[in-house]
Motif scaffolding. Structure first.
Motif, short mmCIF file in Angstrom:
data_model
loop_
_atom_site.label_atom_id
_atom_site.label_comp_id
_atom_site.label_asym_id
_atom_site.label_seq_id
_atom_site.Cartn_x
_atom_site.Cartn_y
_atom_site.Cartn_z
N VAL A 78 48.70 -51.97 99.49
CA VAL A 78 48.13 -52.89 100.47
C VAL A 78 46.96 -53.59 99.82
N THR A 79 46.99 -54.92 99.76
CA THR A 79 45.92 -55.68 99.12
C THR A 79 44.66 -55.68 99.98
N TRP A 80 43.54 -56.01 99.35
CA TRP A 80 42.29 -56.07 100.11
C TRP A 80 42.31 -57.21 101.12
N GLY A 81 43.02 -58.28 100.82
CA GLY A 81 43.15 -59.37 101.78
C GLY A 81 43.86 -58.91 103.04
N ALA A 82 44.91 -58.13 102.87
CA ALA A 82 45.64 -57.60 104.02
C ALA A 82 44.76 -56.63 104.80
N ARG A 83 43.98 -55.85 104.09
CA ARG A 83 43.09 -54.90 104.76
C ARG A 83 42.05 -55.64 105.61
N MET A 84 41.54 -56.76 105.10
CA MET A 84 40.55 -57.53 105.86
C MET A 84 41.18 -58.17 107.10
N LEU A 85 42.46 -58.52 106.99
CA LEU A 85 43.16 -59.06 108.16
C LEU A 85 43.41 -57.99 109.21
N LEU A 86 43.59 -56.74 108.78
CA LEU A 86 43.83 -55.64 109.71
C LEU A 86 42.55 -55.12 110.35
N LEU A 87 41.41 -55.38 109.74
CA LEU A 87 40.14 -54.83 110.21
C LEU A 87 39.81 -55.19 111.67
N PRO A 88 39.86 -56.45 112.10
CA PRO A 88 39.51 -56.74 113.50
C PRO A 88 40.43 -56.07 114.52
N GLY A 89 41.71 -56.08 114.23
CA GLY A 89 42.66 -55.45 115.15
C GLY A 89 42.45 -53.95 115.23
N ALA A 90 42.18 -53.33 114.08
CA ALA A 90 41.93 -51.89 114.06
C ALA A 90 40.65 -51.54 114.81
N ALA A 91 39.66 -52.42 114.75
CA ALA A 91 38.41 -52.17 115.47
C ALA A 91 38.62 -52.24 116.98
N VAL A 92 39.40 -53.18 117.43
CA VAL A 92 39.64 -53.33 118.87
C VAL A 92 40.56 -52.24 119.40
N LEU A 93 41.55 -51.89 118.62
CA LEU A 93 42.55 -50.90 119.05
C LEU A 93 42.27 -49.53 118.46
N TRP A 94 41.01 -49.19 118.24
CA TRP A 94 40.66 -47.98 117.51
C TRP A 94 41.20 -46.68 118.12
N PRO A 95 41.33 -46.51 119.42
CA PRO A 95 41.90 -45.23 119.89
C PRO A 95 43.34 -45.02 119.40
N TRP A 96 44.15 -46.07 119.45
CA TRP A 96 45.53 -45.98 118.98
C TRP A 96 45.58 -45.80 117.47
N VAL A 97 44.74 -46.54 116.75
CA VAL A 97 44.70 -46.45 115.29
C VAL A 97 44.28 -45.05 114.86
N LEU A 98 43.27 -44.49 115.50
CA LEU A 98 42.80 -43.15 115.15
C LEU A 98 43.87 -42.10 115.42
N ARG A 99 44.56 -42.23 116.54
CA ARG A 99 45.62 -41.28 116.86
C ARG A 99 46.75 -41.37 115.84
N ARG A 100 47.13 -42.57 115.47
CA ARG A 100 48.20 -42.77 114.48
C ARG A 100 47.77 -42.27 113.10
N TRP A 101 46.51 -42.53 112.75
CA TRP A 101 45.98 -42.10 111.46
C TRP A 101 45.98 -40.57 111.37
N LEU A 102 45.51 -39.92 112.41
CA LEU A 102 45.45 -38.46 112.39
C LEU A 102 46.83 -37.82 112.45
N ALA A 103 47.78 -38.51 113.05
CA ALA A 103 49.15 -38.00 113.10
C ALA A 103 49.87 -38.17 111.77
N GLY A 104 49.30 -38.95 110.88
CA GLY A 104 49.91 -39.14 109.57
C GLY A 104 51.07 -40.10 109.57
#
Length: 70
Positions: free
Chosen positions: A40-66
């Motif tokens: 995953v390129t850094w450009g893609a990561r920067m594009l994902l950052l705002p969405g991940a910040a807004v949807l953080w409960p879902w992102v955190l759950r998915r991240w912890l679930a692996g």
């Protein structure tokens, strides 16, 4: 506290937690949450950052679930 102050404090808390989770996710957790995605390129990561910040409960759950569907 006035109602407006409570709402502002809640939104600030949600945003602060969201920013912290999003920064951790795009730097460390993105490959764990999406194991088959490949590099995953850094450009893609920067594009994902705002969405991940807004949807953080879902992102955190998915991240912890692996990356498993929940």
């Amino acid at each position: 506290m006035a109602t407006a102050e409570i709402i502002i404090a809640g939104v600030s808390l949600y945003g602060s937690i969201g920013l912290a989770v999003a920064l951790g996710f795009v730097t460390l957790g993105i490959l764990r949450a999406m194991p088959g995605a490949g590099p995953v390129t850094w450009g893609a990561r920067m594009l994902l950052l705002p969405g991940a910040a807004v949807l953080w409960p879902w992102v955190l759950r998915r991240w912890l679930a692996g990356g498993t569907r929940s």
